[in-house]
Design an enzyme around this catalytic site. Structure first.
Site, short mmCIF file in Angstrom:
data_model
loop_
_atom_site.label_atom_id
_atom_site.label_comp_id
_atom_site.label_asym_id
_atom_site.label_seq_id
_atom_site.Cartn_x
_atom_site.Cartn_y
_atom_site.Cartn_z
N GLY A 106 -9.34 -8.50 13.51
CA GLY A 106 -10.43 -8.35 14.47
C GLY A 106 -11.74 -8.94 13.96
N GLU A 109 -11.55 -12.42 14.76
CA GLU A 109 -11.62 -12.57 16.22
C GLU A 109 -13.07 -12.46 16.71
OE1 GLU A 109 -8.60 -9.54 16.98
OE2 GLU A 109 -7.38 -11.06 17.98
N GLU A 129 -2.26 -9.44 11.24
CA GLU A 129 -1.66 -8.39 12.07
C GLU A 129 -0.14 -8.34 11.99
OE1 GLU A 129 -4.24 -10.15 12.87
OE2 GLU A 129 -5.73 -8.95 13.93
N1 COA Z 1 -9.03 -0.28 8.30
C1 COA Z 1 -9.31 0.83 7.60
N2 COA Z 1 -9.33 0.90 6.26
C2 COA Z 1 -9.05 -0.23 5.60
C3 COA Z 1 -8.74 -1.44 6.25
C4 COA Z 1 -8.73 -1.44 7.67
N3 COA Z 1 -8.47 -2.53 8.38
N4 COA Z 1 -8.49 -2.38 5.32
C5 COA Z 1 -8.65 -1.78 4.13
N5 COA Z 1 -8.98 -0.49 4.30
C6 COA Z 1 -9.26 0.51 3.25
C7 COA Z 1 -8.05 0.68 2.31
O1 COA Z 1 -7.15 1.63 2.85
C8 COA Z 1 -8.72 1.18 1.05
O2 COA Z 1 -9.04 2.53 1.23
P1 COA Z 1 -9.01 3.55 0.01
O3 COA Z 1 -10.06 3.07 -0.93
O4 COA Z 1 -9.29 4.86 0.65
O5 COA Z 1 -7.62 3.44 -0.56
C9 COA Z 1 -10.05 0.41 1.04
O6 COA Z 1 -10.26 -0.02 2.40
C10 COA Z 1 -10.03 -0.82 0.16
O7 COA Z 1 -8.90 -1.59 0.49
P2 COA Z 1 -8.04 -2.35 -0.63
O8 COA Z 1 -6.93 -3.02 0.06
O9 COA Z 1 -7.71 -1.41 -1.73
O10 COA Z 1 -9.12 -3.39 -1.20
P3 COA Z 1 -8.95 -4.89 -1.60
O11 COA Z 1 -10.28 -5.35 -1.99
O12 COA Z 1 -7.79 -5.05 -2.53
O13 COA Z 1 -8.52 -5.66 -0.24
C11 COA Z 1 -8.62 -6.28 2.06
C12 COA Z 1 -9.38 -5.71 0.84
C13 COA Z 1 -9.53 -6.22 3.23
C14 COA Z 1 -8.23 -7.75 1.78
C15 COA Z 1 -7.33 -5.46 2.29
O14 COA Z 1 -7.66 -4.10 2.34
C16 COA Z 1 -6.58 -5.77 3.57
O15 COA Z 1 -5.81 -6.72 3.61
N6 COA Z 1 -6.80 -4.95 4.61
C17 COA Z 1 -6.04 -5.03 5.84
C18 COA Z 1 -6.62 -6.05 6.73
C19 COA Z 1 -5.84 -6.12 8.03
O16 COA Z 1 -4.62 -6.11 8.03
N7 COA Z 1 -6.57 -6.20 9.12
C20 COA Z 1 -6.01 -6.27 10.41
C21 COA Z 1 -5.87 -4.92 10.96
S1 COA Z 1 -5.10 -4.99 12.54
#
Ligand code: COA
Length: 697
Positions: A106, A109, A129
């Protein structure tokens, strides 16, 4: 100066540029506050005569990392993301997205709905996603192909593959890479386009550029292999095709509807569970935010065999110098040759350059003694799986290393507490259970002993992540988690042969479930001599039926060592294709007769239940014993290391979907059919069923 804070968005007017700063730690997920704040920012931009353009930027470590995963499955409060995106798209003043860190889902997006995009040089952009069983439902599919073409958009949308700023600029996803401070550069960029009288650029107005439709079918084929059994990637291709032929608004509505339907799908729930479990697994009991991991600058590995060599490569690959200690010059020379060969293969495949390999080999010291261990902060023993041999090595390391150096064992089944007791500083001791080939397998079982210091536990996790592995902390137990659960599946697979199933039937059922390979094809790959040796190592702990079930030994004795001899459970042709072999049927029939076991027709359901429920039950035993801390940790172990299909969430999540009460009933049935000693339900299953709960309730 901030002149308004609306929910999670701060607004500042810089000259005639409105700056909207999204601030929603830790990753600026598009929670309700961010969505509401962005809509308010657009309201303000449209109404404020002094503001001629807007920059959207994020505070903290990253641009918006997507929808807030924690809001999934709950009623979503207005404004919805689609509304935010529509408002950005329809705004009659230009909006610039200024991205740093990772602009994901998002978040990307939102940026795609802006007129212009600028980013830091190390920013990354992705639509992940599909990895959560979802689809970009707020414009990712309708806009990305319009901006960068279908060919470039395909891997982003269908595989969730992120791209770099450089690639994004080349394809046209972003307009400019910031050379200085991102926020200042973005404001200057916005001021410039306003001064130049820039027109609005709506991605929604662009056509989808022409492309060769054959790439869609190619993508479908390759996705069916890469994401076997998963629905979202295939649907993504269908939607890209739809977008190519459908007017924008209609296409956007259909994209949203498809995504919405997936949120409630079992596959997405399972994939989201694994995402959360992977993060939860990094939280270790006894380790707090204030626990500082120890620094690891140099590593020693004892034992230059297959495991030791692979472990050494893991550390060399992340730039850490390694001292590899062996017993004889011959084994060290062999290690040198094998490591060079592995690196040679990587040069051939274009993964490494000659210079990179030269640097890695220069960081490797091969030695016969323990004298050169100055500066070693972590030593891992990977010697023969024998308690006395390991204890001798551990005490040598104990004497040779500095007081704060961590000593780890790569044992796969010896008792961690007995090993710890041979050290003068047991607080520095832990297990690091790598899997073969250590430089390839992602799973790392770190094993805590009762006296392991919290900062050592923290270091194990940090170092595991640094190596690019999925580290999971496990506790004292025989065989730890992965191998112990696997051994139950292997036991049942063998017993099923005795009861009348064929290797091909068992393999078909388990690959049909989603495992990449069945247990018997896997045994042929590993080699029957290796399987027989592994069986011999465990024979002391076996029941009488397991001892008598010596099919592996019979095949090895018949020279059927697997693929390497052209026959094992299967017969292999010159191209390496395996076929069922009547000779194996004869060996099995003779075995059943000798053992007096009646042959019966075995249903696919029985195969699946006996193999997989035995694993679930063992997982529950491990939770009872403290061998695993959480059911989610077991799921991470199985999805990251042992081929459990990610979209089925891991064995414990899967068990909850079936219902623990049904699983308990089946376990009771198999107690009668196979034996109480194999299928008596674990206490945890009994209590959860009595309470009407699952593993995760
Ligand atoms: N919504 C809510 N919480 C999220 C999130 C999201 N989209 N993405 C990450 N978080 C939270 C994690 O659960 C983690 O929480 P915690 O500290 O309580 O465990 C915290 O943010 C940090 O995430 P983490 O993955 O440990 O950090 P990172 O620096 O290694 O990676 C990202 C950061 C953003 C690259 C990775 O978290 C990621 O790939 N997130 C998912 C993104 C995604 O799929 N977005 C599309 C959603 S439809």
């Amino acid at each position: 100066m901030t002149d308004a804070v609306i929910d999670a968005v701060e607004l500042e007017l810089k000259g005639d540029i409105l700056v909207a700063i999204v601030d929603n730690p830790p990753v600026n997920a598009l929670s309700h506050g961010v969505r509401a704040g962005l809509v308010a920012a657009v309201d303000r931009l449209e109404k404020d005569g002094d503001a001629r353009a807007m920059v959207i930027v994020c505070a903290g470590r990253t641009f918006m990392a997507g929808a807030d995963i924690r809001e999934f499955g709950k009623p979503m409060k207005d404004p919805q993301l689609g509304h935010v995106i529509d408002r950005l798209d329809a705004c009659d003043k230009p909006i610039v997205a200024a991205m740093h860190g990772t602009a994901l889902g998002g978040g990307l997006e939102v940026a795609l709905a802006c007129s212009y995009r600028i980013a830091d040089a190390d920013a990354r952009f992705g639509l992940p996603e599909v990895t959560l069983g979802l689809l970009p439902g707020s414009g990712g599919i309708v806009r990305t192909p319009r901006l960068i073409g279908v060919e470039a958009a395909l891997p982003m949308i269908t595989e969730g593959r992120p791209i770099t700023a450089d690639h994004a600029q080349k394809t046209g996803l972003i307009d400019e890479i910031a050379t200085g401070d991102l926020r200042q550069d973005a404001v200057a960029f916005a001021a410039r386009i306003v001064a130049e009288g820039a027109t609005l650029r709506r991605t929604s107005d662009l056509p989808v550029p022409d492309y060769d439709r054959a790439i869609l079918d190619q993508a479908r084929k390759s996705l069916s292999r890469k994401f076997k059994g998963q629905n979202a990637p295939q649907q993504a291709v269908d939607l890209i095709e739809m977008v190519s032929d459908t007017p924008f608004r209609d296409a956007a509505d259909r994209e949203f509807a498809a995504c919405k339907a997936l949120v409630a799908s079992p596959q997405s729930k399972a994939l989201r569970h694994v995402f959360a479990a992977e993060r939860a697994a990094l939280k270790i009991d006894g380790v707090t935010r204030d626990t500082q991991p120890r620094e690891v600058r140099k590593v020693a590995v004892v034992g230059p065999g297959t495991m030791g060599r692979g472990i050494a490569i893991c550390f060399l690959d992340v730039g850490l110098p390694v001292v590899l200690i062996g017993n004889t010059q011959e084994t060290l020379d062999k290690a040198d040759t094998v490591i060079r060969k592995i690196y040679g293969g990587q040069i051939k495949r274009g993964r490494l350059t000659e210079a990179q390999v030269a640097d890695r080999m220069a960081a490797l010291t091969l030695t016969l003694d323990y004298d050169g261990l100055d500066g070693v902060d972590l030593a891992i023993e990977a010697v023969t799986e024998d308690m006395d041999v390991k204890k001798t090595v551990l005490s040598k390391l104990d004497k040779a290393l500095h007081d704060r150096a961590i000593i780890a064992t790569n044992t796969s089944f010896l008792d961690i507490e007995t090993l710890a007791s041979s050290l003068s500083r047991p607080e520095n001791f832990s297990g690091m259970h790598f899997f073969n080939p250590a430089n390839v397998m992602k799973l790392l079982e770190n094993v805590r002993a009762s006296k392991t210091a919290p900062d050592v536990l923290a270091t194990m996790t940090t170092i595991g992540r640094k190596l690019g592995k999925t580290p999971v902390m496990v506790g004292r137990s025989e065989g730890f988690v992965a191998n112990r659960m696997l051994s139950k599946r292997s036991r049942e697979a063998q017993f099923l042969l005795e009861d009348g199933a064929t290797p091909q039937q068992v393999d078909r059922v388990l690959t049909g479930f989603g495992f990449p390979i069945g247990p018997f094809a896997l045994a042929d790959l590993a080699g029957m001599d290796i399987m027989a040796a592994a069986r011999q190592a465990r024979i002391g702990g076996m029941t009488q039926r397991e001892r008598d079930c010596d099919i592996v030994n019979q095949l090895a004795a018949a020279g059927r060592l697997g693929r390497k001899t052209g026959s094992g459970y299967y017969l292999y042709d010159e191209d390496g294709k395996g076929q069922p072999d009547p000779a194996v049927e004869e060996i099995l029939a003779a075995h059943r007769t000798k053992r007096g076991l009646p042959q019966r027709d075995i249903t696919d359901q029985e195969i699946l239940e006996r193999c997989l429920y035995a694993m679930v039950n063992e997982g529950a035993h491990l939770l009872d014993e403290g061998g695993a801390a959480r059911p989610g940790d077991i799921d991470v172990i199985w999805t990251s290391g042992f081929g459990w299909p990610r979209h089925l969430g891991g064995p414990m999540f899967w068990a909850d979907q079936i219902g623990l009460a049904s699983i308990k009933d089946a376990l009771d049935t198999y107690c009668g059919l196979v034996g109480d000693e194999y299928f008596t339900p674990a206490n945890l299953i009994e209590t959860r069923v009595a309470e009407g709960r699952g593993f995760f309730d």
